[in-house]
Design a protein around this motif. Structure first.
Motif, short mmCIF file in Angstrom:
data_model
loop_
_atom_site.label_atom_id
_atom_site.label_comp_id
_atom_site.label_asym_id
_atom_site.label_seq_id
_atom_site.Cartn_x
_atom_site.Cartn_y
_atom_site.Cartn_z
N PRO A 261 0.76 -1.29 0.05
CA PRO A 261 -0.04 0.19 0.00
C PRO A 261 0.86 1.10 -0.05
O PRO A 261 0.29 2.31 -0.45
CB PRO A 261 -0.80 -0.10 1.34
CG PRO A 261 -0.90 -1.65 1.41
CD PRO A 261 0.54 -2.08 1.19
N TYR A 262 2.10 1.17 0.51
CA TYR A 262 2.74 2.29 0.50
C TYR A 262 3.73 2.52 -0.93
O TYR A 262 4.33 3.66 -1.08
CB TYR A 262 3.88 2.42 1.73
CG TYR A 262 3.19 2.75 3.14
CD1 TYR A 262 2.90 3.76 3.64
CD2 TYR A 262 2.47 1.52 3.80
CE1 TYR A 262 2.29 4.03 4.79
CE2 TYR A 262 1.92 1.89 4.85
CZ TYR A 262 1.84 3.17 5.43
OH TYR A 262 1.01 3.36 6.63
N GLY A 314 -0.64 -0.58 -3.48
CA GLY A 314 -1.75 -1.21 -2.89
C GLY A 314 -2.66 -1.97 -3.99
O GLY A 314 -3.42 -2.70 -3.50
N GLU A 315 -2.17 -2.03 -5.06
CA GLU A 315 -2.77 -2.69 -6.47
C GLU A 315 -2.76 -4.08 -6.46
O GLU A 315 -1.65 -4.48 -6.38
CB GLU A 315 -2.55 -1.90 -7.58
CG GLU A 315 -3.44 -2.28 -8.81
CD GLU A 315 -3.48 -1.38 -9.94
OE1 GLU A 315 -4.00 -1.63 -10.77
OE2 GLU A 315 -2.20 -0.99 -10.02
N ARG A 332 -3.84 2.60 2.28
CA ARG A 332 -3.05 3.16 3.52
C ARG A 332 -4.00 3.45 4.56
O ARG A 332 -5.15 4.08 4.21
CB ARG A 332 -2.04 3.80 3.04
CG ARG A 332 -0.95 3.34 2.05
CD ARG A 332 0.14 4.49 1.69
NE ARG A 332 -0.50 5.76 1.34
CZ ARG A 332 -0.76 5.84 0.26
NH1 ARG A 332 -0.49 4.89 -0.71
NH2 ARG A 332 -1.15 6.95 -0.26
N PRO A 333 -3.63 3.57 5.77
CA PRO A 333 -4.14 4.21 6.68
C PRO A 333 -4.31 5.72 6.44
O PRO A 333 -3.70 6.52 5.60
CB PRO A 333 -3.16 4.18 7.99
CG PRO A 333 -2.30 3.01 7.93
CD PRO A 333 -2.35 2.91 6.37
N GLU A 334 -5.77 6.45 6.78
CA GLU A 334 -5.97 7.56 6.32
C GLU A 334 -4.97 8.60 6.73
O GLU A 334 -4.61 8.81 7.80
CB GLU A 334 -7.33 7.78 6.87
CG GLU A 334 -8.01 9.38 6.23
CD GLU A 334 -9.23 9.50 6.87
OE1 GLU A 334 -10.05 10.66 6.33
OE2 GLU A 334 -9.93 8.75 7.40
N GLY A 335 -4.72 9.48 5.58
CA GLY A 335 -3.70 10.40 6.07
C GLY A 335 -2.24 10.12 5.59
O GLY A 335 -1.42 11.11 5.40
N ALA A 339 5.09 6.02 -0.16
CA ALA A 339 6.48 6.06 0.46
C ALA A 339 7.40 5.04 -0.39
O ALA A 339 7.89 4.43 -0.10
CB ALA A 339 6.55 5.35 1.81
N PHE A 340 7.15 5.90 -1.85
CA PHE A 340 8.30 5.09 -2.86
C PHE A 340 9.68 5.56 -2.62
O PHE A 340 9.87 6.58 -2.07
CB PHE A 340 7.99 5.60 -4.23
CG PHE A 340 8.71 5.15 -5.18
CD1 PHE A 340 8.98 3.78 -5.47
CD2 PHE A 340 9.70 5.77 -5.90
CE1 PHE A 340 9.66 3.08 -6.37
CE2 PHE A 340 10.58 5.39 -7.02
CZ PHE A 340 10.45 4.06 -7.11
N CYS A 341 10.55 4.40 -2.52
CA CYS A 341 11.97 4.63 -2.08
C CYS A 341 12.76 5.80 -2.90
O CYS A 341 12.83 5.63 -4.17
CB CYS A 341 12.51 3.40 -1.92
SG CYS A 341 14.56 3.43 -1.79
#
Length: 571
Positions: A261-262, A314-315, A332-335, A339-341
């Motif tokens: 998801p990140y 997240g797909e 992801r959790p809301e907010g 976080a792509f490296c």
């Protein structure tokens, strides 16, 4: 319960050092010291307690933390379109695709193929070494006849490099065999390992990827015994562990492509078209010979594929002989931003790869331009430490109006020092890696652009080499910020104690490495260089506005620079 490291704090170092009882026994056999005591509450991982000297060492100077498995890998899959059996040479396509990802892993490789129709066992070939060494014509014959397959290339950043950890992993489930290839590192691997063992699941390797394979084989509570619900199983995995993974899962006649998801690790899809039609008009009307999925798009051109799209954070994507279909997007959790490296842009990816709609080369060039704004210098020429810093050097030279001139030539047959697991080999690699083009810079002031300075072992001998060859001045400009923290999500960044930015010498770094000056790009400068084009595209393209609502807020993982990790590090 194990300690939890919330966004950079906690006792990860203790659990990484301690490990399982089997790991403790292995350390004793190797002559390693005992694991460190748990760090004080709130102390960041990597900070040694009194008298610990960085957490203990074993024979040969390897730190205890380095006994864990941390990977940076490449995954590649291929499925023939249309009627089966197909004329598409799937094993060769996957092999060439993995060659395009060789920079992501050079220690081992594997391919699993299937005809997708019979109950015959998967065909598997794995081995240690480079792709061209592992896959000969004879070994590829074992992978026929096949209509789909997945492959993997790997290096262990500090853990065990042996055949049993080679991927893809294959396991028998209630509904037939599955094969799994994984790029990344789980942030809660120890807890998941204990959970599986409590349920009677035996584990034969030290790899996070085997945990993923076994979790996918594990039947979710609400699943009907007669039919495998792979979407439910994948979502169950994603609920168990937030990051870091890009996955390929092969079952019967389907390949599932999954990104956490990140979106921490990259994954993209390509379309195989007839070679004569690759640059032709009427793209929508061309025949589709197959679909490929890869860690990086740089592997597409050499196999006759065109970039189709990125797998979203997240797909869950289902790739069949008929089409490519999104089955779900796990939020992801809301907010929380994605976080792509960001280090993929800085160093690791090939410059011709496309991430987030932009070419890596263009981002590196913008970093060089931003660096010229932040750290101008009086000099005669701009050059680079070949080769990943070349785009940044060109951007720097363009922005400050200085000529770009090569001062070093690279021996292309020496591997990257960054990924050699042994310090002595790394240092020897520097001496063999570069030649000097002294006629280009004798008596001149040189600005040398590097993409990163991790330990400081490479840049110092290079500066010495340039000075001895006639450089009047050598100014170092680094096209990324100082790396201060280890990566726990799949890239080989050393322990905090090894990083030059955390050593006392960093406060007088120019003198320490022998340069006239040293300036790094700021964190803000790097982030703006990466996100500038993404934000512009989001504002201008309607389909990206739609995807934005599905993917959420755009962000990048800069934990190695700031110590702020995108998720809890649970150990």
């Amino acid at each position: 319960m194990p300690p939890v490291c919330k966004r950079g704090g906690g006792a990860r170092e203790y659990w990484r050092a301690r490990g399982s009882r089997a790991a403790v026994r292995r350390r004793r056999l190797r002559g390693c010291s005992a694991p460190p005591s748990p760090p004080p509450a709130g102390e960041r991982p990597g900070r040694a307690g009194p008298g610990q000297g960085g957490g203990g060492t074993c024979a040969g100077g390897m730190e205890l933390e380095e006994l864990g498995i941390r990977e940076e890998c490449g995954v590649f899959g291929c499925i023939a379109a249309g009627a089966w059996p197909s004329e598409l040479d799937v094993p060769h396509v996957i092999t060439l695709g993995l060659v395009g990802l060789q920079h992501r892993g050079q220690e081992s490789a594997g391919i699993v193929t299937s005809d997708g129709e019979s109950a015959q066992a998967f065909k598997v070939h794995k081995g240690m070494g480079l792709i061209n060494h592992v896959f000969s014509e004879d070994s590829l014959k074992k992978l026929y006849v096949s209509n789909l397959g997945i492959g993997h290339t790997r290096y262990s950043t500090s853990g065990i490099s042996e055949l049993q950890n080679c991927q893809p992993f294959v396991v028998e489930t209630l509904h037939g065999k599955i094969a799994v290839a994984h790029n990344g590192e789980l942030t809660n691997a120890a807890r998941l390992r204990r959970k599986l063992m409590r349920h009677g699941v035996g584990l034969s390797t030290s790899s996070d990827s085997e945990l993923i394979t076994q979790l996918l084989a594990f039947t979710p509570p609400l699943e009907n015994d007669d039919t495998a619900d792979w979407v439910a199983r994948i979502k169950n995995l994603m609920n168990e562990t937030p990051t870091s993974y890009s996955l390929l899962l092969m079952h019967k006649d389907i390949i599932y492509a999954v990104r956490d998801p990140y979106g921490n690790r990259p994954l993209c899809i390509g379309r195989l078209v007839p070679v004569g039609d690759m640059n032709g008009k009427g793209k929508d009307n061309r025949e589709t010979e197959g679909w490929v999925v890869s860690s990086e798009s740089c592997s597409f051109l050499s196999i006759g594929a065109e970039y189709y799209r990125e797998v979203l954070p997240g797909e869950i994507v289902k790739i069949s002989r008929y089409d490519v279909q999104t089955l779900d997007v796990v939020p992801r959790p809301e907010g929380d931003p994605s976080a792509f490296c960001i280090f993929e842009y800085v160093y690791f990816a090939r410059p011709d790869s496309i991430f987030e709609g932009q070419m890596v080369y263009s981002v590196r060039r913008r970093c060089g331009q931003q660096l010229a704004i932040e750290a101008p210098v009086e000099a005669d020429l701009v050059s680079t430490v070949p080769e990943s810093a070349t785009p940044a050097a060109l951007g720097f030279a363009q922005k400050c109006g200085l000529p770009y001139i090569e001062v070093l030539c690279k021996n292309r047959y020496v591997g990257r020092t960054f990924i050699q697991p042994n310090m002595r080999l790394r240092q020897l690699g520097v001496a063999k890696k570069f030649g000097v083009l002294s006629d280009n810079f004798k008596g001149k002031r040189v600005v040398l652009i590097d993409d990163s300075i991790v330990r400081g072992n490479t840049i110092s001998p290079i500066i010495k080499l340039l000075r001895e060859s006639g450089a009047k001045e050598v100014h170092i400009r680094v096209a990324s910020p100082p790396i201060r923290f280890p990566c726990y999500m799949g890239i080989n960044i050393p322990t905090k104690e090894e990083l030059i930015a955390n050593k006392p010498e960093f406060h007088d770094l120019a003198n320490y490495i022998g340069a006239d000056s040293v300036v790094y790009l700021s964190v803000e400068g790097l982030v703006s260089s990466v996100q500038e084009s993404i934000k512009a595209r989001q504002e201008n393209e309607d389909h990206l506005k739609t995807n934005k609502s599905r993917v959420g807020k755009i962000g990048h993982c800069i934990a190695c620079l700031t110590g702020e990790y995108p998720v809890e590090l649970e150990w």
